[in-house]
Motif scaffolding. Structure first.
Motif, PDB file in Angstrom:
ATOM      1  N   PRO A  51      86.051  92.206  74.545  1.00 27.26           N
ATOM      2  CA  PRO A  51      87.292  91.433  74.684  1.00 27.26           C
ATOM      3  C   PRO A  51      88.277  92.059  75.670  1.00 27.26           C
ATOM      4  O   PRO A  51      89.052  91.350  76.310  1.00 27.26           O
ATOM      5  N   GLU A  52      88.229  93.369  75.831  1.00 33.16           N
ATOM      6  CA  GLU A  52      89.145  94.013  76.780  1.00 33.16           C
ATOM      7  C   GLU A  52      88.601  93.925  78.205  1.00 33.16           C
ATOM      8  O   GLU A  52      89.358  93.703  79.148  1.00 33.16           O
ATOM      9  N   THR A 115      90.216  87.054  73.567  1.00 26.45           N
ATOM     10  CA  THR A 115      91.464  87.524  74.192  1.00 26.45           C
ATOM     11  C   THR A 115      91.849  86.498  75.249  1.00 26.45           C
ATOM     12  O   THR A 115      91.317  86.517  76.351  1.00 26.45           O
ATOM     13  N   ASP A 120      97.335  89.313  74.819  1.00 25.74           N
ATOM     14  CA  ASP A 120      96.316  89.667  73.819  1.00 25.74           C
ATOM     15  C   ASP A 120      95.818  91.098  74.036  1.00 25.74           C
ATOM     16  O   ASP A 120      95.430  91.787  73.085  1.00 25.74           O
ATOM     17  N   ILE A 121      95.809  91.534  75.292  1.00 28.51           N
ATOM     18  CA  ILE A 121      95.383  92.915  75.576  1.00 28.51           C
ATOM     19  C   ILE A 121      96.416  93.877  74.983  1.00 28.51           C
ATOM     20  O   ILE A 121      96.079  94.929  74.441  1.00 28.51           O
ATOM     21  N   VAL A 124      95.818  93.791  71.189  1.00 26.52           N
ATOM     22  CA  VAL A 124      94.619  94.554  70.802  1.00 26.52           C
ATOM     23  C   VAL A 124      94.937  96.050  70.803  1.00 26.52           C
ATOM     24  O   VAL A 124      94.659  96.764  69.840  1.00 26.52           O
ATOM     25  N   ALA A 186     100.466  86.060  70.793  1.00 24.61           N
ATOM     26  CA  ALA A 186      99.392  87.052  70.611  1.00 24.61           C
ATOM     27  C   ALA A 186      99.540  87.740  69.246  1.00 24.61           C
ATOM     28  O   ALA A 186      98.562  87.942  68.519  1.00 24.61           O
TER      29      ALA A 186
END
Ligand code: BYC
Length: 312
Positions: A51-52, A115, A120-121, A124, A186
């Motif tokens: 996801p990253e 993400t 979102d990053i 996370v 997010a």
């Protein structure tokens, strides 16, 4: 000595807070329990890169791209430490990866969520790594030596990750109304899945009783979840965002925050393979593994060649 006597001595050693090392006698169930937990922890680190990784090419500045790259590389390193710790228990890397690919081994539920935006990053790094740290700080005192030592190093790196995420969120929360809304969105999507990372309630946790007796786990799922909520609420307030939980409230008597109930149907759905991204995460991992076969073959051929020349 009989197994029973060995088990008594083993438990006494654990109760004296002495570490269990790879060559020490240990009950088969303790070994299996650790292989399950450590390998799943390793799989989470590696799957967590996906996801990253989705945002490396779209990071909004050179600085944020470099920081994100470094963080993702750290996750690969964490996977390596953990696979190595599990290997000391007599399982091979291939066996662990086969179990992941055949869906016999799990990885953290959190990585089955997409993400969708740069915020979102931030979420996370801040919430997911934040939750991971709470759990891993506790695991630094786990009874198995190689796992415990791995955790010490991993925690140092995780605290940088958590700050990377918080910095992104803090910046966006102070930005334009659209950026602030993106940060809030997010937080709304990642808050509840982050609480799920700690696993089911203690009363529903199949492995907790044994894990606590053997001091593999030092705090229970609910205790760690509570710690995470308590420390995160203040961080949310500082940057002016709102936790998406109308039941969140300081409880003076307990000295902790009360919070709403997790959607456990969603949790069990995700851990049984039906979350939004489970299929995508697994198929990407398999593809990357297959594409890397030539590297493993080359490394083995080189090792054989080197061994031959040393023997000669
Ligand atoms: N997701 O009896 P329970 C990271 C499973 S952070 C999926 O309570 P246990 C990272 C559980 O495995 C995340 N499955 O189990 C961060 C069991 O099923 P099995 C990794 C879950 O082991 C940022 C069943 O539910 N951290 O890596 O006593 C960037 C019953 O649960 C989950 C760790 O792995 C879940 N959330 O407690 C990149 C920490 N929760 O195995 C990477 C080490 C529960 O019987 N692990 N299950 O099929 C632990 O501390 C514990 O294993 C857990 C669960 C607290 C996760």
């Amino acid at each position: 000595m009989e197994n029973q006597e060995l088990e008594i001595l083993f438990q006494q050693k654990i109760d004296r807070e002495e570490k269990i090392e790879p060559k020490d006698w240990m009950p088969e169930a303790y070994r299996k329990h650790l292989i399950r937990q450590i390998s799943q922890h390793a799989h989470s680190e590696v799957i967590g890169m996906q996801p990253e990784g989705n945002w490396i090419t779209r990071a909004p500045s050179l600085r944020s791209k470099v920081v994100l790259l470094a963080k993702i590389q750290d996750e690969a390193g964490h996977g390596l430490y953990l696979y190595s710790a599990a290997e000391t228990l007599g399982v091979t890397r291939d066996e662990m990866l086969n179990a992941l690919h055949e869906e016999r081994a799990k990885y953290s539920s959190i990585f089955n969520y997409p993400t969708l935006t740069w915020a979102d990053i931030g979420a996370v790094g801040w919430l997911v790594d934040g939750a991971a740290i709470v759990n891993q700080v506790s695991l630094q005192r786990t009874s198995y030596g190689p796992y415990s030592r791995g955790m010490v190093r991993i925690c140092k790196e995780e605290s940088f990750h958590q700050r990377q995420g918080y910095e992104i969120m803090a910046h966006m929360a102070q930005g334009t109304p659209e950026q602030k809304a993106m940060a809030q969105d997010a937080l709304n999507r990642f808050w509840w899945p982050s609480l799920m990372m700690f696993g089911p309630h203690d009363s529903d946790s199949a492995h907790s009783a044994k894990a606590m007796r053997w001091k593999i786990k030092r705090e229970t799922n609910d205790e760690l979840r509570q710690k995470f909520v308590d420390k995160t609420v203040q961080q949310v307030e500082v940057i002016g965002l709102t936790i998406p939980d109308p039941e969140l409230k300081w409880n003076e008597e307990k000295g902790h925050y009360d919070f709403g109930e997790i959607n456990w149907d969603e949790f069990y759905n995700v851990i049984s393979g039906n979350g939004p991204c489970n299929k995508q995460r697994l198929s990407h991992h398999k593809k990357a593994h297959d594409n890397g076969a030539w590297v493993r073959e080359a490394a083995e051929a080189y090792a054989r060649k080197k061994q031959k020349s040393v023997a000669a």
